[in-house]
Structure formats: structure tokens, C-alpha cells
Write a protein that holds these residues in place. Sequence first.
Motif, short mmCIF file in Angstrom:
data_model
loop_
_atom_site.label_atom_id
_atom_site.label_comp_id
_atom_site.label_asym_id
_atom_site.label_seq_id
_atom_site.Cartn_x
_atom_site.Cartn_y
_atom_site.Cartn_z
N HIS A 310 -7.51 6.60 -6.42
CA HIS A 310 -6.95 6.88 -5.09
C HIS A 310 -6.80 8.39 -4.90
N HIS A 311 -6.35 9.06 -5.93
CA HIS A 311 -6.21 10.53 -5.86
C HIS A 311 -7.56 11.19 -5.63
N GLU A 314 -8.58 10.67 -2.02
CA GLU A 314 -7.82 11.56 -1.14
C GLU A 314 -8.37 12.98 -1.20
N CYS A 318 -9.59 14.75 2.07
CA CYS A 318 -8.69 15.79 2.59
C CYS A 318 -8.97 17.18 2.04
N GLU A 338 -11.00 7.24 7.47
CA GLU A 338 -10.46 8.20 6.50
C GLU A 338 -9.33 7.63 5.65
N ASP A 339 -8.76 6.51 6.06
CA ASP A 339 -7.64 5.91 5.32
C ASP A 339 -8.14 5.36 3.99
N ASN A 340 -7.52 5.79 2.90
CA ASN A 340 -7.96 5.37 1.57
C ASN A 340 -7.11 4.27 0.95
N SER A 341 -6.18 3.68 1.70
CA SER A 341 -5.23 2.74 1.10
C SER A 341 -5.90 1.50 0.51
#
Length: 417
Positions: A310-311, A314, A318, A338-341
Motif C-alpha cells: 500500500h505504501h 501511494e 502521490c 487514484e484511491d489505493n485502498s
Amino acid sequence: MLTTVPGLMDAIRDRFAHVDTCPFAGPRIFFENAGGALTLKSVAATSGLYAALPDNQGRENPASKALMAIIDNGKADMRTFFNAHEGQVFVGESGTEVLFRLVRTAALGAPDGGIMLSTTLEHPASRSAMSRWADVTGRKHILVPHHDATGTVGVEAYLPHITPETRVATIIHTSPVTGMAVDVGAIAAAIRNIAPGCFIIVDGIQHASHGHVDIASYGIDGYAVSPYKVFSRHGYGVGWASDRLTACTKETVIGGAATNWEMGTRDAGSYATFSDVVDYLVWLGGHFSSSGDRRTRLEAAAKAIHEHEHHLGEAMVCGTGNLRGLAEIPGLSIIGGEDNSRREGVLSLSVAGRDSADLVAFLNSRGIRTHTRKADHYSGNVLDPLGLPSCVRVSFSHYNTEHEVAQFLAAMNEAVA
């Protein structure tokens, strides 16, 4: 996170073959993990050992008995990996072949009539199997549309299409094109609520290396993985089938065990190399859990892997350091947003006015391995609704680093400058 433990990332990378160098092209960053993960060095060594053995199982000699013990241990490790306390685990030709066999057995074992339910998000492995056996059994094959903007599919999309006559349903755990995961447990529960007898088969091929698998909590009947995407090697697939699916008529040798899903003499090295994968994850989880229980450590490893990836996602979106992320690059679009959840190890993108194959070639020239996905029978289900002829798939794993992400972003910014 993996990077908070001193020396751990170096230790992780040291356990994989060709982590930063291609034997044909030289130094490179490997962001093509969705096409096949890096292979554990232990898997390569184990494969050579068992490929050289002439003995078969079921004989009265020490080598044969050792092979039987390896197979039993491998099956126990598969159960640990899946968290499967019941049902059968087995080895097949590939993950795709396993999916076909699970779907075939379900379609032929279910009561006559009704429908078979899939989604447009699914890989052709499960969609093709469902289409084939819906046609053979004279059932309607219904495709639930996924959400183009988010690149996933939820319970709300399934609900209008589930009927009490739903006989077989498939779920893809994570899309290999969008990289987005779905809530398998919630979707399975919604299907069970309306069609309690439905056979539910899950394609876990993309998900398995990015987050834990917990079959005991899903309420499903079949699950398939491709070990070469989970740090093992090509040449076999691993499946799990529930007791009730196993009870259906299937291809078996006359007089053999009714619960047996495997035909012929299997490669003991398949089981041994899957044990290598589980041993590695247990080792990794030991840095985040003091428990002596293998499943507990495996879950700790899965959590650490998911957090690290996840990092990385991001950082790609970003930016990192003074490098702008993909979200800031003009004309660049990220499939699924763009949402990585819900993203698991895959980020697919397109750049307006740029051919994806040319962009992949440019990245290759900078030592960064990615892949072009075209709007063909593999990815057209995702790309066609977006009006995209192709995309660039960047796929990462827990052994990738933020420094590698920075090199990728530097190359992307250079490419579009």
C-alpha cells in the motif's frame, strides 16, 4: 512495516532469485509481478532436487516413503495457507486448469436448470470456464457488470442478478488488470442468502501473494491459485474444494478414492515448493509475531506485505521525495482511479497521445520492466468500456522498494516531458 525492521528488506530480497538483475538483459527493476512473481531461491533448489528423483509414491522403499511424507506436509501447508480446515486441497496443471475443473464439477453436480453467474471484471480463466459449462448444461450465463470508474465490483452490483435459481457463481478476488480487490466474504454471503445451494468458486490467482487467504471465513466451495504468482514456479496450480463440491461426480480412476481430485502421479516437487513458500511467509511473519503457530505468523506476514505494498502504491500515485507522482502527470490516467485502498500490487495507466507499447519500451530502456495490456481477450473486458486500446501495467510486490518506485517515477516524468 517491513522497512521498520532493520535489515529485513535486504534479507527479503536476498531470498529471491534475479531480484534486481535479468540474466538476459542485465540490471533491471522488476515491476512485472502480476505476470509472475520473483521465485524464491529455495524453490529453485527444491525443484532441481525433486526433478532428479526417479522414485514414485506408493512403493515400499525409503525414497517413496519420503516422497509421501513431502506430499502430506505440502498438503498440510496448503491448508495452513488457505486456512482451510475441511474440504480437499490438490495440485493441478495450472491455476486456470484448476478453475476449469472446479467450475465443471460444480456445473455438472448442481441441480438442473437455473443460471450461472460471473462478472465482467473476471479474468478469462473463470469467465471462459463458466461460459463453456453454461453452454454444455443449457444454462444462461449472466455477467454482472463491474464499476468502470473504480475497477472493482461489489455486493450492490451482484444483488439485482442473484436469484434462488443461481446454481454456480464465480468471484475474482483481485483483478489482474485494475489491481482492485473485492469483498469475497460479503459477496458470497449475499449469494448464500438468496441461493443457499449455489456453488461459489473464487479465482484467487492475483490476490494470493498480496494479502491473506481465509477460506474458513468466506463460505465458498472452491478456490484456485497459481503458485508462480506466489513466489513458486510454473508447472502446477493449487486448488481447494469444499466437502460438498468434492462429493459431486468428477473424473477419478475407477476404484480410487471418491475424494481424490488428482489424476495420475503428481510431481512431489510441486508440494515441496509450495511448502517453501509457506516456510518463507512463516519466517517473514516471525518478524512481526512471536507466536509459534504457523498460521498466526502467516497472517502477520500478510498484514506486513499488504501495508508495504500500500505504501508503494501511494508513493507511485502521490510521489516520493521531490518526484511528482502519477496523479500529477498531465494526461495520465490511472485505471480504477487514484484511491489505493483496495489496490493490491497492480497499477495500470495510460497517457493521452502516447502508445502504451512505446511507453513500456521506453521504461525497458531505463531498466524498468513493466507490461502492455491490450484490449484483447485477456483485458478487453476492462479496457474496452474505457475506450482504451491498451494500457501500461505496473505491478509490484513486497520485495520492491521505495527507491525503485522513485526510479520508476523519474523515468515516467522523463517519458512525458
